[in-house]
Write an enzyme that holds these catalytic residues in place. Structure first.
Site, PDB file in Angstrom:
ATOM      1  N   ARG A  73       0.775  -1.237   0.000  1.00 60.28           N
ATOM      2  CA  ARG A  73       0.000   0.000   0.000  1.00 60.28           C
ATOM      3  C   ARG A  73       0.807   1.289   0.000  1.00 60.28           C
ATOM      4  NH1 ARG A  73      -4.524  -1.208   4.488  1.00 60.28           N
ATOM      5  NH2 ARG A  73      -2.697  -2.055   5.548  1.00 60.28           N
ATOM      6  N   ASP A 127      -1.334 -13.961   0.405  1.00 65.05           N
ATOM      7  CA  ASP A 127      -1.436 -13.678   1.835  1.00 65.05           C
ATOM      8  C   ASP A 127      -1.375 -14.976   2.616  1.00 65.05           C
ATOM      9  OD1 ASP A 127      -2.123 -11.126   3.563  1.00 65.05           O
ATOM     10  OD2 ASP A 127      -3.029 -12.868   4.522  1.00 65.05           O
ATOM     11  N   TYR A 133      -4.919 -16.762  13.996  1.00 66.91           N
ATOM     12  CA  TYR A 133      -6.023 -16.185  13.204  1.00 66.91           C
ATOM     13  C   TYR A 133      -7.246 -17.090  13.232  1.00 66.91           C
ATOM     14  CZ  TYR A 133      -2.889 -12.561  11.548  1.00 66.91           C
ATOM     15  OH  TYR A 133      -2.033 -11.496  11.499  1.00 66.91           O
TER      16      TYR A 133
END
Ligand code: 1CP
Length: 339
Positions: A27, A72, A147
């Site tokens: 980003r 990812d 996660y």
């Protein structure tokens, strides 16, 4: 083909210290933002032609010595059955967190060819374009487990540790399934053309060494043992891992990635024949150029006796980093390490 990265991984002397940066595609680049403006993150990860474009973006701007696949660590987690979504500003969310025996039982060991073919396709396409080595990756089992169990990002890892301490048998069953998925995913990536493989253990540093040794390290060791025959460099990055360095040296990796909190020379002396990768503080990229150069010089000097050094940041590039500073850092590494 620029081989400096692979040479350093093998502990061989290259013409200069190779450099790449964690999150080098991302980003902080306006051209990445432009692509992301047209498509949600998770969909982007599943479109090989766009993943190729985004992987190549930093290489078009900077003289990086390696590329890292754009994907990812949560892609294989979704393939195991997690209902994954990404929310702007909130990061990943998993709608069905995995907290009991039924949930662990329902998870499947992912089959890369069927469940995430876009990853291998991206790698095949990239290999036709690249003149630097391509790094494939996965999340290390403990980081993936956090996660799955927390249902997203976490600060205190309450649910993870509750399972780990309260139901160790169940936790180990979950780690078994994740590890098998990671092994298959990394093997498929190497078979598609990835020339090095990195395990990201972003959250390893929240574990006491005694728990890391029992609940995390054995799975990293299993993964690397099962992938040795691929003959590609295996890299282990345990973030916030200064207290785990002696254990990490037993992981079976060829290269240890270091975060910025530890002195690279000390780490290199302690881990012996392994190569090191790292470890500039990502925020050092905000320094004025002369101070940045001085700091890079000190880092290169600290690593001079390492058995192979790949220059990197201690963790991912921050979103606000000026791309011009990244260009300067790459130039400084090459200039100061030229042999
Ligand atoms: O909004 C966006 O555009 C998404 C931002 C983004 C990007 C660019 C995410 C979401 N992931 C990625 C790419 C990515 N992720 C790469 C390839 C790009 C490169 O390195 O050049 C890699 C290797 C990863 C790995 C990854 N994803 C890790 C391990 C490395 C690390 O940074 O510690 C982790 C923990 C993730 C999870 C993840 N992905 C994205 C977010 C917001 C998060 C959550 C992080 C957290 O829990 O705080």
């Amino acid at each position: 083909m620029n081989e400096s990265f692979l040479q350093a991984c093998r502990g061989e002397r290259a013409s200069h210290t190779p450099v790449w940066m964690m999150r080098q595609a991302g980003r902080y680049l306006p051209e990445y933002q432009k692509v992301r403006g047209t498509i949600p993150f998770l969909e982007l990860c599943k479109r090989p032609e766009l993943c190729v474009e985004v992987t190549l973006q930093p290489l078009k701007r900077f003289d990086m010595d390696a590329a890292i696949l754009f994907s990812d660590i949560l892609i294989p987690i979704e393939a195991m059955g997690a209902e994954l979504s990404f929310h702007e500003g909130k990061g990943p969310l998993i709608a069905n967190p995995c907290r009991d025996a039924e949930a662990v039982g329902r998870l499947k060991v992912a089959e890369p060819a069927n469940d995430m073919p876009f990853v291998q396709e991206t790698i095949r396409l990239l290999r036709r374009e690249l003149d630097v080595p391509l790094i494939g990756f996965a999340g290390a089992p403990f980081t993936c487990a956090t996660y799955l169990i927390e249902g997203g990002s976490s600060k205190f890892f309450h649910e993870t540790k509750k399972m780990m301490f309260g139901q160790p048998g169940l936790f180990h069953r979950l780690m078994d399934k994740i590890s098998e998925t990671v092994i298959r995913s990394l093997r498929a990536q190497a078979e598609a053309g990835a020339q090095a493989l990195q395990l990201f253990d972003t959250w390893a540093g929240v574990l006491a060494p005694c728990d890391f040794e029992v609940f995390a390290l054995p799975y990293v060791q299993r993964i690397f043992r099962k992938l040795r025959d691929l003959n590609v460099p295996l890299i282990y990055f345990a973030n916030n891992g200064a207290t785990l360095i002696d254990l990490s040296a037993q992981s079976g990796a060829h290269v240890l990635g270091l975060d910025w909190r530890m002195d690279i020379g000390d780490a290199a002396r302690r881990i012996g024949r392994l190569a090191v990768q790292g470890n500039l503080d990502p925020l050092a990229l905000f320094l004025p150029p002369d101070e940045l150069k001085e700091r890079i010089g000190r880092l290169l000097n600290g690593a001079r006796d390492a058995c192979g050094h790949i220059f990197n940041l201690g963790h991912g590039i921050h979103q606000q980093t000026p791309p011009e500073q990244v260009r300067l850092a790459v130039e400084f590494v090459h200039e100061l390490s030229a042999r």
